[in-house]
Design an enzyme around this catalytic site. Structure first.
Site, PDB file in Angstrom:
ATOM      1  CB  THR A 175      -0.852  -0.018   1.283  1.00  0.00           C
ATOM      2  OG1 THR A 175      -1.689  -1.160   1.217  1.00  0.00           O
ATOM      3  CG2 THR A 175      -1.696   1.223   1.441  1.00  0.00           C
ATOM      4  NE  ARG A 203      -8.223  -8.230   2.143  1.00  0.00           N
ATOM      5  CZ  ARG A 203      -7.256  -7.348   2.310  1.00  0.00           C
ATOM      6  NH1 ARG A 203      -7.011  -6.442   1.397  1.00  0.00           N
ATOM      7  NH2 ARG A 203      -6.522  -7.363   3.403  1.00  0.00           N
ATOM      8  CB  VAL A 204     -12.967  -4.149   1.706  1.00  0.00           C
ATOM      9  CG1 VAL A 204     -12.528  -2.751   2.104  1.00  0.00           C
ATOM     10  CG2 VAL A 204     -13.916  -4.088   0.515  1.00  0.00           C
ATOM     11  N   GLY A 205      -9.661  -4.374   2.399  1.00  0.00           N
ATOM     12  CA  GLY A 205      -8.674  -4.338   3.482  1.00  0.00           C
ATOM     13  C   GLY A 205      -8.865  -3.129   4.378  1.00  0.00           C
ATOM     14  CG  ASP A 206      -5.420  -1.858   6.560  1.00  0.00           C
ATOM     15  OD1 ASP A 206      -5.258  -2.236   5.377  1.00  0.00           O
ATOM     16  OD2 ASP A 206      -4.478  -1.505   7.298  1.00  0.00           O
ATOM     17  CB  THR A 226       1.392  -0.723   4.592  1.00  0.00           C
ATOM     18  OG1 THR A 226       2.588  -0.939   5.330  1.00  0.00           O
ATOM     19  CG2 THR A 226       1.394   0.661   4.019  1.00  0.00           C
TER      20      THR A 226
HETATM   21  N1  ASP Z   1      -3.128  -3.085   4.079  1.00  0.00           N
HETATM   22  C1  ASP Z   1      -3.452  -3.524   2.762  1.00  0.00           C
HETATM   23  C2  ASP Z   1      -4.640  -4.421   2.801  1.00  0.00           C
HETATM   24  O1  ASP Z   1      -4.768  -5.192   3.736  1.00  0.00           O
HETATM   25  C3  ASP Z   1      -2.374  -4.277   2.072  1.00  0.00           C
HETATM   26  C4  ASP Z   1      -1.059  -3.620   2.050  1.00  0.00           C
HETATM   27  O2  ASP Z   1      -0.698  -2.860   2.927  1.00  0.00           O
HETATM   28  O3  ASP Z   1      -0.343  -3.882   1.100  1.00  0.00           O
HETATM   29  O4  ASP Z   1      -5.384  -4.396   1.868  1.00  0.00           O
END
Ligand code: ASP
Length: 314
Positions: A175, A203-206, A226
């Site tokens: 990220t 799927r949704v991340g943070d 991230t």
């Molecule tokens: N935090 C991001 C997610 O979980 C992934 C990432 O940091 O690369 O979608």
């Protein structure tokens, strides 16, 4: 009084000057953060942000992004955006042009079209190659018995997903985080990503979840994460870290407390963050490795790497 500055993750470093240029021309801190993140989204350098971002299990790149204004606590976010590259700008429009804070998938596409954003093919040679490998991997198990039986096909996909997840190293995350603070102490946080490689569609991340991967409040500071978003969503890591600042902790103490909470989950995966406090101090951290972040203010010609901390399990 601090000089107006931006900090970012490693992948943001080559684009911080694009945001700094905006500040030099009198743009706001939101404009600056948006410009820096846009630079990354529109380049194929990162492999986990914008065009060329890692695809999901069906070979489609889906973007998540959010922006937060620490002056007003207004936010905008989008998730599962596969037809547009400018996820951070669409997120900002959600904040400024709608009564909502979060649009996903088809709704986000519809809104982006209405706002005049240009459609963009997010695939590259690399993403197509990954998609081919996945398709072959699944096809090998799809004997004729399974054809047309979507339930079984989905079970195979799901098992493959677990197998790939186990193999995923931290390199699969990437990220981009950019935090800006102007000379008046106004903070803005921007986060943009294609999320975990080979994620399940939808799927949704943070990153777009305000409080989990993004939070700021001029009175205390700002944090962007991230890493494995499933961890920070469970703990609201960005929000909690700002809360610890509000309670009077130093930046290092606040992040250490939050990251110890991540470690205490005792789940695979790591967490990283970059952060500022209300006085303009900056720090980054990781639960898995040495950490650095990149800093550039309006008087600098190049961004400079700054050390962070490694929060390890006791
Ligand atoms: N935090 C991001 C997610 O979980 C992934 C990432 O940091 O690369 O979608």
């Amino acid at each position: 009084m601090v000089k107006s500055f931006l900090i970012g993750t490693r992948n943001a470093a080559p684009h911080l000057h694009e945001g700094i240029e905006v500040l030099r021309k009198g743009g706001s801190i939101l404009d600056a953060v948006e410009a820096a993140v846009t630079g990354i989204e529109e380049s194929t350098e990162s492999g986990n942000v914008g065009v060329g971002g890692s695809p999901n299990i069906l070979g489609v790149t889906e973007l998540d992004a959010s922006i937060m204004d620490g002056t007003t606590l207004r936010t905008g976010a989008v998730a599962a955006v596969s037809k547009y590259v400018n996820a951070i700008s669409i997120a900002r429009k959600v904040m400024e042009e709608t009564p909502h804070v979060f649009l996903v998938g088809d709704g986000a596409h519809r809104f982006a079209r209405a706002m005049g954003f240009k459609e963009w093919d997010l695939s590259t040679g690399r993403t197509r190659m990954i998609a081919d490998v996945i398709a072959k991997d699944i096809a090998e198990e799809l004997t004729d018995d399974f054809r047309g039986k979507e339930y079984y096909v989905e079970m195979i996909r799901s098992r493959k997903l677990h197998e790939w997840y186990k193999k995923l190293s931290d390199d699969q995350y990437g990220t981009t985080n950019v935090i800006g603070m102007d000379s008046k102490g106004n903070i803005c946080v921007g986060v943009s990503t294609s999320g975990t490689s080979l994620k399940y569609p939808g799927r949704v991340g943070d990153s777009p979840v305000i409080g989990a991967g993004n939070y700021c409040d001029n009175r205390y500071g700002g944090v962007a994460c991230t890493g494995k978003g499933e961890l920070s969503i469970r703990l609201l890591t960005a929000r909690m870290t700002v809360k610890y600042l509000e309670e009077g902790m130093s930046l290092e103490a606040a992040i250490t407390k939050s990251f110890n909470e991540i470690l205490a989950l005792n789940d695979p995966g790591s967490m990283q963050c970059i952060a500022v406090d209300k006085n303009g101090n900056t720090l980054s951290a990781s639960t898995a490795r040495e950490s650095t972040h990149w800093y550039m203010d309006v008087d600098m010609d190049e961004p400079k790497e700054r050390p962070g901390i490694w929060v390890k399990a006791d």
